[in-house]
Design a protein around this motif. Structure first.
Motif, PDB file in Angstrom:
ATOM      1  N   THR B  26      11.257  -5.955   4.403  1.00 31.59           N
ATOM      2  CA  THR B  26      10.040  -6.446   3.746  1.00 31.59           C
ATOM      3  C   THR B  26       8.882  -6.427   4.740  1.00 31.59           C
ATOM      4  OG1 THR B  26      10.388  -8.748   4.370  1.00 31.59           O
ATOM      5  CG2 THR B  26      11.366  -8.032   2.282  1.00 31.59           C
ATOM      6  N   VAL B  27       7.669  -6.439   4.180  1.00 27.37           N
ATOM      7  CA  VAL B  27       6.478  -6.464   5.030  1.00 27.37           C
ATOM      8  C   VAL B  27       6.479  -7.755   5.866  1.00 27.37           C
ATOM      9  CG1 VAL B  27       3.962  -6.587   5.027  1.00 27.37           C
ATOM     10  CG2 VAL B  27       5.127  -4.977   3.517  1.00 27.37           C
ATOM     11  N   TYR B  42      -1.788  -5.035   5.953  1.00 25.50           N
ATOM     12  CA  TYR B  42      -2.345  -4.411   4.755  1.00 25.50           C
ATOM     13  C   TYR B  42      -3.725  -3.795   4.998  1.00 25.50           C
ATOM     14  CZ  TYR B  42       1.542  -6.003   1.933  1.00 25.50           C
ATOM     15  OH  TYR B  42       2.804  -6.184   1.405  1.00 25.50           O
ATOM     16  N   HIS B  44      -4.228  -1.734   7.230  1.00 24.80           N
ATOM     17  CA  HIS B  44      -3.935  -0.342   7.573  1.00 24.80           C
ATOM     18  C   HIS B  44      -3.097   0.384   6.522  1.00 24.80           C
ATOM     19  CE1 HIS B  44      -5.644  -0.679  11.557  1.00 24.80           C
ATOM     20  NE2 HIS B  44      -5.028  -1.836  11.697  1.00 24.80           N
ATOM     21  N   PHE B  45      -2.178  -0.338   5.895  1.00 31.32           N
ATOM     22  CA  PHE B  45      -1.215   0.337   5.013  1.00 31.32           C
ATOM     23  C   PHE B  45      -1.077  -0.383   3.667  1.00 31.32           C
ATOM     24  CE2 PHE B  45       0.312   1.081   9.410  1.00 31.32           C
ATOM     25  CZ  PHE B  45       0.214   2.467   9.438  1.00 31.32           C
ATOM     26  N   SER B  46      -0.801   0.409   2.616  1.00 28.56           N
ATOM     27  CA  SER B  46      -0.559  -0.191   1.303  1.00 28.56           C
ATOM     28  C   SER B  46       0.831  -0.805   1.232  1.00 28.56           C
ATOM     29  CB  SER B  46      -0.656   0.853   0.201  1.00 28.56           C
ATOM     30  OG  SER B  46      -1.960   1.311   0.074  1.00 28.56           O
ATOM     31  N   ASP B  47       1.783  -0.185   1.903  1.00 26.91           N
ATOM     32  CA  ASP B  47       3.163  -0.666   1.889  1.00 26.91           C
ATOM     33  C   ASP B  47       3.936   0.036   3.005  1.00 26.91           C
ATOM     34  OD1 ASP B  47       3.543   1.913   0.925  1.00 26.91           O
ATOM     35  OD2 ASP B  47       3.762   1.283  -1.155  1.00 26.91           O
ATOM     36  N   TYR B  49       6.047   2.351   2.784  1.00 30.09           N
ATOM     37  CA  TYR B  49       6.102   3.805   2.580  1.00 30.09           C
ATOM     38  C   TYR B  49       4.891   4.488   3.237  1.00 30.09           C
ATOM     39  CZ  TYR B  49       9.944   2.894  -0.558  1.00 30.09           C
ATOM     40  OH  TYR B  49      11.159   2.501  -1.059  1.00 30.09           O
ATOM     41  N   GLY B  50       3.767   3.755   3.250  1.00 31.41           N
ATOM     42  CA  GLY B  50       2.575   4.275   3.916  1.00 31.41           C
ATOM     43  C   GLY B  50       2.800   4.426   5.417  1.00 31.41           C
TER      44      GLY B  50
END
Lengths: 505, 186
Positions: B26-27, B42, B44-47, B49-50
């Protein structure tokens, strides 16, 4: 804040589209579906069909907009058929627009292809049109039916009460400048909202861009939502615009008071030039933006002038939202409320511009007829302030719920929101939509009955004090509202209502 | 926010992937290990997978562009690099649908295969669409080999066999291009 492993969410209808694409997800995985959740998955299946259709349609437009926009209605007509719910009049009206390149609405739609970045445009169509409406609406409808309360189409929230400017008479300043909704709290509101079908979030405040890093992070995390933001624009710089271009789902609504003297007079010297600079930065990156104007007895003539509206178009605004001055707060200035003649002037001008300017204009006080009257109390929107208080409206600072203590759904089912739900529309004449401004007795009654408290933390104002400022206004506006409503809604009514005026004039 | 935060996030995810599948992470777990806030992640990244996408981009940048003559050496280097991070790659791979990974491998391999095909086609009178057709076919073959290789646990024998694959491709190209050129003449 707890988080579930992403695998658990796979297959739900509120999966982020980008994430879904990465995982090669193309709709409901019915092999893993428990029978009890079948309807959720039927909806997910339907949504994946909608997505596919919408993307095909978008791809068709995007390929050659000049040729294909006018052909759009051929497609729609083929699907709509000619049944009772096929909206023949609306389709005919839309056809007239898109088949005439000189039409102002056609020029506005066309400018989405000439003025707006391709990625941002696509995201807007997906997040706003597809998720916010085609996919969100049926989820909202289902929730309305299931829970028997209002479910909003958009949520307005204040990330912070702080502001970098100190404008005369700003209601946001009432909250002081030390309150904030945390990243996790806003994230939770959006996550709960999406479960109810809400994909449109609008920041107000305070100056939301005081928290710009968090706002970019929220755009990134909820990449399937569209974010709009009321802002004074002075914090929009090159770097922030680059971040907007990266996330693609953030649209500013820039506050302007009119031309330079009027804007600087209220907001401070040099603000107008900063706003112009921000607009240039946005335009250079092909980022969409609009404007937000508050009309008062003092500035109405200038900010509703054709010269000003043409200026907005030239600056690159795609939408212009007009708000009637509301006498909210103990130190409000009721004399700034427009007179009936001024409001009628506003009514006529905005309608004329909507038929002639390539700009999406809305006058929230005079356009109730398009949305069935008052949209507050969660009927189409609600407002969460930086203290977590859930207000029915940005202008109605009374509440019986705080998002820190209740779920979003429970806030919507609170006595005050149910009073809105049961009372709407507050007037059958949608030129008198508001339970405060035009129907002050309604707000007095609802606040008293539900024991809602003032959420104004600086200087709590009683509903009686607030509504008393509107009694005279409501009575004065009534005759004009009745006449205009009759004019707009039946030919006979118009003849009756306008005859005396024609004779007089 | 410094760019190093992005790399720090990527490095921490790579560490976590030594022990767990991507879809079991998990994040919250990542940011705790990373010592940053959720909003910093967040930004930098959406999730997660990003983060993987970002890691792949860095990997591709490191590999650099290969000359068409060296395409199979480039393949070998890529596969060897993936094999060196075997646990991590498998823990990422298993979180994705095969079709998604396949489309990405094809997107990466297509220019390389295209350049190789074009190189061979220089001495034959063939059309652009014929070159595109052959490129597509060979790219599909290559993507299939790579994916099956990952699914089999990335054995080194396949990497060693890339030489043979190159011979197969070379022969196949020469033979087919010649036949196509003859057909075009008729």
């Amino acid at each position: 804040m707890g988080e579930v492993p992403v695998r658990v969410l796979t297959g739900t209808s509120f999966l982020s589209m980008e994430t879904a694409r990465r995982r090669g997800y193309h709709g409901a995985d019915t092999t893993k579906t428990p029978q009890t959740e079948r309807n959720v998955y039927d909806m997910a299946m339907m949504n994946s069909v909608k997505r596919a259709g919408f993307r095909a349609l978008y791809g068709y437009l995007d390929k050659d907009p000049d040729t294909n926009i006018p052909k759009l209605m051929d497609w729609v007509d083929r699907f709509a058929g000619d049944g009772p719910n096929s909206f023949p009049d609306q389709r005919a009206a839309f056809r007239r627009v898109i088949e005439n390149p000189d039409n102002n609405w056609y020029r506005l739609i066309r400018s989405m292809w000439t003025d707006i970045d391709g990625g941002v445009r696509r995201t807007f169509f997906e997040n706003f049109m597809l998720n916010g409406n085609l996919i969100g609406w049926p989820i909202q409808e289902q929730a309305r039916e299931r829970y028997g309360c209002n479910i909003p189409w958009a949520i307005l929230l204040d990330p912070t009460s702080a502001c970098n400017l100190h404008c005369t008479g700003c209601w946001a300043a009432e909250y002081g400048n030390k309150l904030n909704l945390s990243f996790d709290e806003i994230d939770s509101i959006i996550t709960q909202g999406k479960q109810l079908g809400v994909y449109i979030y609008i920041y107000t405040g305070g100056e939301p861009l005081v928290r710009k890093d968090d706002l970019i992070a929220l755009c990134n995390k909820h990449s399937d939502c569209e974010f709009l933001c009321f802002t004074n624009a002075t914090l929009i710089d090159e770097d922030f615009a680059d971040q907007m271009l990266r996330v693609k789902n953030f649209v500013p609504a820039i506050s302007v008071e009119g031309f330079e003297a009027a804007t600087d007079g209220r907001r401070g010297t040099g603000v107008f030039q900063k706003v112009r600079r921000a607009m240039e930065i946005l335009k250079a990156r092909q980022l969409p933006f609009g404007t937000s104007c508050c009309y008062t007895s003092a500035n109405l003539d200038s900010i509703s002038s054709e010269e000003f509206v043409d200026q907005l178009v030239e600056w690159g605004a795609k939408f212009a939202w007009y708000f009637h001055y509301m006498p909210v707060g103990n130190d409000a200035a009721p004399e700034l409320m427009p007179s009936p003649e001024q409001r009628e002037q506003m009514y006529a001008r905005i309608r004329a511009y909507r038929n002639s300017k390539p700009l999406f204009l809305i006058d929230f006080q005079n356009d109730g007829e398009y949305v069935g009257g008052c949209i507050a109390g969660g009927r189409r929107y609600l407002h969460i302030n930086a203290n977590g208080d859930v207000d029915p409206c940005v202008f109605i600072h009374y509440s019986d719920s705080n998002i820190r203590q209740k779920s979003l759904l429970d806030c919507l089912r609170s006595p005050l929101f149910m009073a809105y739900h049961d009372g709407q529309p507050f007037n059958e004449n949608h030129l008198k939509p508001c339970p405060m401004l035009e129907n002050p007795d309604k707000l007095r009654e609802m606040v008293a009955r539900t024991n809602a408290a003032s959420t104004d933390l600086q200087s709590p104002e009683s509903a009686e004090h607030l509504c008393a400022k509107c009694d005279g206004y409501a009575a004065a506006w009534h005759p004009a509202a009745q006449r205009l409503w009759a004019c707009g809604h039946s030919r006979e009514g118009c003849a009756d209502a306008c005859a005396p005026r024609r004779q007089a004039g | 926010m410094p760019k190093s935060t992005k790399n720090q996030i990527m490095t921490t995810l790579a560490e976590l992937l030594q022990a767990k599948r991507l879809d079991d992470i998990t994040v919250t777990e990542l940011v705790e290990n990373c010592g940053i806030s959720r909003q910093a992640f967040y930004y930098h990244f959406s999730d997660l997978y990003g983060v993987v996408d970002y890691g792949i981009q860095i990997l591709l940048d490191e590999l650099g562009a290969a000359r068409p003559e060296d395409w199979h050496t480039a393949m070998e280097r890529a596969l060897t690099l993936l094999r060196e991070h075997r646990t991590l790659v498998l823990n990422v791979y298993r979180a994705y649908e095969r079709s998604y990974v396949e489309s990405h491998v094809r997107r990466w391999a297509a220019p390389l295969v295209g350049a190789r095909t074009r190189l061979a086609a220089r001495s034959y009178a063939v059309t652009e669409s014929q070159i595109a057709f052959m490129t597509d076919l060979l790219t599909q073959g290559l993507a299939s080999i790579v994916l099956s290789w990952v699914e089999q646990g990335m054995p080194s024998s396949v990497i060693e066999r890339m030489d043979d694959f190159d011979i197969l491709v070379g022969g196949c190209l020469d033979y087919t291009l010649e036949r196509l050129a003859q057909k075009n003449k008729r």
